[in-house]
Design a protein around this motif. Sequence first.
Motif, PDB file in Angstrom:
ATOM      1  N   TRP A   1       0.688  -1.417   0.105  1.00  0.00           N
ATOM      2  CA  TRP A   1       0.088  -0.194  -0.031  1.00  0.00           C
ATOM      3  C   TRP A   1       0.743   1.080  -0.275  1.00  0.00           C
ATOM      4  O   TRP A   1       0.573   2.026  -0.760  1.00  0.00           O
ATOM      5  CB  TRP A   1      -0.763  -0.107   1.389  1.00  0.00           C
ATOM      6  CG  TRP A   1      -1.959   1.082   1.341  1.00  0.00           C
ATOM      7  CD1 TRP A   1      -3.062   1.004   0.501  1.00  0.00           C
ATOM      8  CD2 TRP A   1      -1.728   2.492   1.625  1.00  0.00           C
ATOM      9  NE1 TRP A   1      -3.656   2.498   0.932  1.00  0.00           N
ATOM     10  CE2 TRP A   1      -2.890   3.226   1.603  1.00  0.00           C
ATOM     11  CE3 TRP A   1      -0.712   3.042   2.543  1.00  0.00           C
ATOM     12  CZ2 TRP A   1      -2.912   4.516   2.170  1.00  0.00           C
ATOM     13  CZ3 TRP A   1      -0.697   4.310   2.958  1.00  0.00           C
ATOM     14  CH2 TRP A   1      -1.844   5.019   2.576  1.00  0.00           C
ATOM     15  N   GLU A   2       1.875   1.144   0.858  1.00  0.00           N
ATOM     16  CA  GLU A   2       2.755   2.567   0.870  1.00  0.00           C
ATOM     17  C   GLU A   2       3.569   2.529  -0.578  1.00  0.00           C
ATOM     18  O   GLU A   2       3.792   3.621  -0.638  1.00  0.00           O
ATOM     19  CB  GLU A   2       3.982   2.221   1.902  1.00  0.00           C
ATOM     20  CG  GLU A   2       3.170   2.423   3.436  1.00  0.00           C
ATOM     21  CD  GLU A   2       4.170   2.234   4.306  1.00  0.00           C
ATOM     22  OE1 GLU A   2       5.325   1.997   4.365  1.00  0.00           O
ATOM     23  OE2 GLU A   2       3.648   2.483   5.715  1.00  0.00           O
ATOM     24  N   ARG A   3       4.034   1.541  -1.208  1.00  0.00           N
ATOM     25  CA  ARG A   3       4.718   1.757  -2.340  1.00  0.00           C
ATOM     26  C   ARG A   3       3.709   2.077  -3.564  1.00  0.00           C
ATOM     27  O   ARG A   3       3.991   3.094  -4.189  1.00  0.00           O
ATOM     28  CB  ARG A   3       5.353   0.471  -3.047  1.00  0.00           C
ATOM     29  CG  ARG A   3       6.384  -0.008  -2.076  1.00  0.00           C
ATOM     30  CD  ARG A   3       7.209  -1.248  -2.989  1.00  0.00           C
ATOM     31  NE  ARG A   3       6.284  -2.578  -2.953  1.00  0.00           N
ATOM     32  CZ  ARG A   3       6.264  -3.215  -2.031  1.00  0.00           C
ATOM     33  NH1 ARG A   3       7.169  -3.037  -0.921  1.00  0.00           N
ATOM     34  NH2 ARG A   3       5.501  -4.493  -2.293  1.00  0.00           N
ATOM     35  N   ARG A   4       2.375   1.899  -3.495  1.00  0.00           N
ATOM     36  CA  ARG A   4       1.382   2.382  -4.394  1.00  0.00           C
ATOM     37  C   ARG A   4       1.013   3.920  -4.124  1.00  0.00           C
ATOM     38  O   ARG A   4       1.113   4.448  -5.024  1.00  0.00           O
ATOM     39  CB  ARG A   4       0.000   1.473  -4.234  1.00  0.00           C
ATOM     40  CG  ARG A   4      -1.008   1.836  -5.083  1.00  0.00           C
ATOM     41  CD  ARG A   4      -2.238   1.054  -5.012  1.00  0.00           C
ATOM     42  NE  ARG A   4      -3.282   1.252  -5.709  1.00  0.00           N
ATOM     43  CZ  ARG A   4      -4.678   0.995  -5.855  1.00  0.00           C
ATOM     44  NH1 ARG A   4      -4.736  -0.027  -4.944  1.00  0.00           N
ATOM     45  NH2 ARG A   4      -5.489   1.369  -6.447  1.00  0.00           N
ATOM     46  N   TYR A   5       0.978   4.089  -2.755  1.00  0.00           N
ATOM     47  CA  TYR A   5       0.585   5.500  -2.466  1.00  0.00           C
ATOM     48  C   TYR A   5       1.821   6.536  -3.130  1.00  0.00           C
ATOM     49  O   TYR A   5       1.494   7.552  -3.497  1.00  0.00           O
ATOM     50  CB  TYR A   5       0.641   5.576  -1.073  1.00  0.00           C
ATOM     51  CG  TYR A   5       0.352   6.973  -0.612  1.00  0.00           C
ATOM     52  CD1 TYR A   5      -1.302   7.608  -0.512  1.00  0.00           C
ATOM     53  CD2 TYR A   5       1.225   7.953  -0.043  1.00  0.00           C
ATOM     54  CE1 TYR A   5      -1.672   8.901  -0.203  1.00  0.00           C
ATOM     55  CE2 TYR A   5       0.861   9.176   0.220  1.00  0.00           C
ATOM     56  CZ  TYR A   5      -0.530   9.588   0.206  1.00  0.00           C
ATOM     57  OH  TYR A   5      -0.838  10.821   0.713  1.00  0.00           O
ATOM     58  N   ARG A   6       3.154   6.126  -2.712  1.00  0.00           N
ATOM     59  CA  ARG A   6       4.139   6.841  -3.356  1.00  0.00           C
ATOM     60  C   ARG A   6       4.459   6.776  -4.783  1.00  0.00           C
ATOM     61  O   ARG A   6       4.651   7.946  -5.426  1.00  0.00           O
ATOM     62  CB  ARG A   6       5.394   6.298  -2.657  1.00  0.00           C
ATOM     63  CG  ARG A   6       5.782   6.506  -1.538  1.00  0.00           C
ATOM     64  CD  ARG A   6       7.170   5.818  -0.890  1.00  0.00           C
ATOM     65  NE  ARG A   6       7.395   5.876   0.479  1.00  0.00           N
ATOM     66  CZ  ARG A   6       8.136   7.221   0.859  1.00  0.00           C
ATOM     67  NH1 ARG A   6       8.422   8.033  -0.152  1.00  0.00           N
ATOM     68  NH2 ARG A   6       8.352   7.052   2.218  1.00  0.00           N
ATOM     69  N   ARG A   7       3.967   5.741  -5.293  1.00  0.00           N
ATOM     70  CA  ARG A   7       3.785   5.847  -7.138  1.00  0.00           C
ATOM     71  C   ARG A   7       2.739   6.815  -7.256  1.00  0.00           C
ATOM     72  O   ARG A   7       2.923   7.554  -8.167  1.00  0.00           O
ATOM     73  CB  ARG A   7       3.759   4.393  -7.456  1.00  0.00           C
ATOM     74  CG  ARG A   7       3.746   4.354  -8.856  1.00  0.00           C
ATOM     75  CD  ARG A   7       3.698   2.909  -9.401  1.00  0.00           C
ATOM     76  NE  ARG A   7       2.348   2.311  -8.837  1.00  0.00           N
ATOM     77  CZ  ARG A   7       2.542   1.076  -8.076  1.00  0.00           C
ATOM     78  NH1 ARG A   7       3.672   0.771  -7.555  1.00  0.00           N
ATOM     79  NH2 ARG A   7       1.450   0.800  -7.462  1.00  0.00           N
ATOM     80  N   GLU A   8       1.705   6.668  -6.679  1.00  0.00           N
ATOM     81  CA  GLU A   8       0.410   7.382  -7.434  1.00  0.00           C
ATOM     82  C   GLU A   8       0.293   8.954  -6.853  1.00  0.00           C
ATOM     83  O   GLU A   8      -0.410   9.629  -7.490  1.00  0.00           O
ATOM     84  CB  GLU A   8      -0.833   6.781  -6.874  1.00  0.00           C
ATOM     85  CG  GLU A   8      -1.246   5.430  -7.546  1.00  0.00           C
ATOM     86  CD  GLU A   8      -2.481   4.637  -7.170  1.00  0.00           C
ATOM     87  OE1 GLU A   8      -3.155   5.256  -6.263  1.00  0.00           O
ATOM     88  OE2 GLU A   8      -2.553   3.560  -7.768  1.00  0.00           O
TER      89      GLU A   8
ATOM     90  N   PHE B   1       3.778  13.944  -5.304  1.00  0.00           N
ATOM     91  CA  PHE B   1       3.794  15.406  -4.855  1.00  0.00           C
ATOM     92  C   PHE B   1       3.380  15.486  -3.345  1.00  0.00           C
ATOM     93  O   PHE B   1       4.321  15.840  -2.413  1.00  0.00           O
ATOM     94  CB  PHE B   1       2.835  16.121  -5.129  1.00  0.00           C
ATOM     95  CG  PHE B   1       2.857  17.534  -4.860  1.00  0.00           C
ATOM     96  CD1 PHE B   1       4.192  18.484  -5.375  1.00  0.00           C
ATOM     97  CD2 PHE B   1       1.893  18.153  -4.135  1.00  0.00           C
ATOM     98  CE1 PHE B   1       4.000  19.762  -4.571  1.00  0.00           C
ATOM     99  CE2 PHE B   1       1.813  19.399  -3.693  1.00  0.00           C
ATOM    100  CZ  PHE B   1       2.792  20.201  -4.074  1.00  0.00           C
ATOM    101  N   GLU B   2       2.449  14.553  -2.784  1.00  0.00           N
ATOM    102  CA  GLU B   2       2.027  14.379  -1.514  1.00  0.00           C
ATOM    103  C   GLU B   2       3.465  13.769  -0.664  1.00  0.00           C
ATOM    104  O   GLU B   2       3.749  13.943   0.493  1.00  0.00           O
ATOM    105  CB  GLU B   2       0.917  13.754  -1.201  1.00  0.00           C
ATOM    106  CG  GLU B   2      -0.214  14.547  -1.624  1.00  0.00           C
ATOM    107  CD  GLU B   2      -0.759  14.461  -3.128  1.00  0.00           C
ATOM    108  OE1 GLU B   2       0.142  13.663  -3.917  1.00  0.00           O
ATOM    109  OE2 GLU B   2      -1.615  14.568  -3.361  1.00  0.00           O
ATOM    110  N   THR B   3       4.024  12.760  -1.368  1.00  0.00           N
ATOM    111  CA  THR B   3       5.210  11.893  -0.677  1.00  0.00           C
ATOM    112  C   THR B   3       6.258  12.830  -0.373  1.00  0.00           C
ATOM    113  O   THR B   3       6.913  12.878   0.528  1.00  0.00           O
ATOM    114  CB  THR B   3       5.434  10.942  -1.624  1.00  0.00           C
ATOM    115  OG1 THR B   3       4.248  10.003  -1.696  1.00  0.00           O
ATOM    116  CG2 THR B   3       6.507   9.893  -1.003  1.00  0.00           C
TER     117      THR B   3
END
Length: 89
Positions: free
Chosen positions: A70-77, A80-82
Motif C-alpha cells: 500500500w505504501e509503495r502504491r501510495y508513493r507511486r500514485e 507530490f504528497e510524498t
Amino acid sequence: MRGILATGTLVLVILGIGNHLWWLAAVALLYLYATHGRGAPGATPPAGPAGALPDSYRAYRERRDRQARWERRYRRERPFETRQRDKAR
C-alpha cells in the motif's frame, strides 16, 4: 501474578487455622498455579512440522507485506504528497 498468588495463599493458610478445608484450598491454588501458571513446562505451544510458521507470525507477515504494498502504491500514485511529507520530517 505471583503477588496475588502469595497473598491468596497466605489468606487461605490463615483461614485454615480453624478449618482444614482452607488448607486444602491453598494447596489446590498452588497446584493449579504450578501446573497451569506462568512458566509451567506444559504451557509451551505444540511444535508443528519442520519449517511451518505459526499462524500469528504468518498473519503478521501478511499484514506487513500488505502495508508495504500500500505504501509503495501510495508513493507511486501521489509523488507530490510524498515529497511534501518527506520534507516535513
